[in-house]
Design an enzyme around this catalytic site. Structure first.
Site, mmCIF file in Angstrom:
data_model
loop_
_atom_site.group_PDB
_atom_site.id
_atom_site.type_symbol
_atom_site.label_atom_id
_atom_site.label_comp_id
_atom_site.label_asym_id
_atom_site.label_seq_id
_atom_site.Cartn_x
_atom_site.Cartn_y
_atom_site.Cartn_z
ATOM 1 N N LYS A 1 -33.637 -5.639 17.137
ATOM 2 C CA LYS A 1 -35.081 -5.453 17.217
ATOM 3 C C LYS A 1 -35.856 -6.449 16.353
ATOM 4 O O LYS A 1 -37.082 -6.582 16.504
ATOM 5 C CB LYS A 1 -35.445 -4.025 16.824
ATOM 6 N N ASP A 2 -35.169 -7.143 15.450
ATOM 7 C CA ASP A 2 -35.840 -8.204 14.682
ATOM 8 C C ASP A 2 -36.503 -9.207 15.617
ATOM 9 O O ASP A 2 -37.575 -9.744 15.328
ATOM 10 C CB ASP A 2 -34.842 -8.972 13.818
#
Length: 391
Positions: free
Chosen positions: A50-51
């Site tokens: 999700k970064d």
């Protein structure tokens, strides 16, 4: 594709560029002839896949003038990992952050968020997505009431799947294409199958489009959805256990996010998995491959193994030497180390022959060293968990 050997300007420069790792020991144990490969996302700066979307959503909002330094407050409903990515990006860029997150999500996620400077609001796990009490409903209320509040909205933001179409997918393709076929490891030279879990659905949608548009239109993409969720297609797959609670975090929903493509051209097949399957697959990844992954990685691997063993297309690929099967492993164990499922796996496993031997040796000595960990998992769980089904 390795991280750059050059100095990066901030932690955002260390987002992505994660390794594609051979899962040879699991493949051998499972009798697979194909190459089983794990895309290990916990090596990204914030610890998860999700970064990538957090970085892209923030930077796109800045370019569009939606984020104003010194004024904007980023508010996001999330299972935790997107929040951590956003909190990391906003710590660097100087924006305030509020994360709304269901109660079932781990204490470690909340601690990481607060350490990065985010405010965290917990919401009832059982609240439906369109309820005012849900993490989505609470985020919307906060946005209306707080000056400068903006929801970047991973569920609808096109930059979610685009992040994976432009980074994750190309990284996978580049690693496979750049790795030569050898006598020890034959390779078709292409990505033949991709298996990934679905939360918002942006990851599997974006990676699929990257692979199918520019690399291998015949790649088979398999989506994995936990029992109790409704993301799988066709809808009849979701009838077993519909509405039930599940412990695995970060995948599955009770609504269909806009960024998820359920078009069979993008996601060709779907499988449903249970918590038990997921956690057993986590144990395999840890014990056989040395990969300290989280529960959703176990869901992806368990789905991959079931597909390879039980479906016609899967069995054909499983027994094809040189076929490349990629499993997306979204995050690491860092966020789940107080969860009962992990403590049970780590501290309450059946003693190994070596453990018994150690105990026998110490019994014959006058040492006060203790080898037993009886009750440790329960005592830790009692201190760190709340009375919630997800805990």
């Amino acid at each position: 594709m390795p991280q750059s050997s050059q100095i990066v300007d901030s932690a955002l420069g260390a987002v992505g560029n994660t390794p594609l790792v051979r899962l040879d020991r699991i493949a051998k144990q499972q009798g697979l002839q194909c190459n089983l490969l794990g895309k290990v996302e916990y090596t990204s700066a914030g610890g998860s896949v999700k970064d990538r979307i957090a970085k892209r959503m923030v930077e796109a909002a800045e370019k569009e003038g939606k984020l104003i330094p010194g004024y904007s407050v980023v508010i996001e409903p999330t299972s935790g990992n997107t929040g951590i990515g956003l909190a990391m990006a906003c710590a660097i860029k100087g924006y305030s952050v509020i994360i709304t997150m269901p109660n079932k999500m781990s204490l470690e996620k909340e601690a990481a968020l607060r350490a990065l400077g985010a405010e965290v609001v917990r919401t009832p796990t059982e609240a439906a997505w369109d309820s005012p009490e849900s993490h989505i409903g609470v985020a919307q209320r906060l946005q209306h009431e707080i000056p400068g509040g903006i929801i970047l909205d991973q569920y609808r933001n096109v930059n979610n799947p685009l992040a994976h179409e432009y980074t994750t997918g190309p990284e996978i393709v580049e690693a496979v294409v750049a790795t030569p076929s050898t006598d020890d490891h034959l390779s078709s030279g292409k990505v033949d199958a991709l298996i990934a879990g679905a939360g918002t659905g942006g990851t599997i949608t974006g990676i699929s489009r990257a692979i199918k548009k520019t690399h291998n239109k015949d790649c088979i993409v398999v989506g994995v959805d936990p029992k109790g969720s409704i993301l799988a297609y066709p809808d009849t797959l979701n009838e077993d256990g519909m509405g039930g609670q599940y412990v695995v975090e970060g995948i599955g929903y009770d609504f269909i996010p806009d960024v998820l493509s359920r078009d069979p051209a993008d996601v060709n097949e779907w499988l449903k998995t249970s918590d038990e399957e997921a956690f057993e697959a986590v144990r395999l990844l840890m014990r056989h491959e040395g990969l300290l992954v989280g529960g959703s990685s176990g869901s992806a691997l368990s789905g991959a193994l079931r597909w390879l063993h039980t479906t016609e297309k899967g069995r054909a690929i499983a027994q094809t030497k040189g076929a490349n099967v990629v499993v997306l492993l979204p995050d690491g164990i860092r966020n789940y180390m107080s969860k009962p499922w992990f403590l049970k796996m780590a501290l309450e496993a059946e003693p190994s022959p070596l453990a018994r031997r150690i105990a026998d040796v110490l019994k014959t000595s006058k040492s006060d060293v203790h080898t037993k960990v009886d009750g440790l998992a329960n005592s830790i769980a009692a201190r760190t968990t709340a009375p919630d089904l997800g805990q």
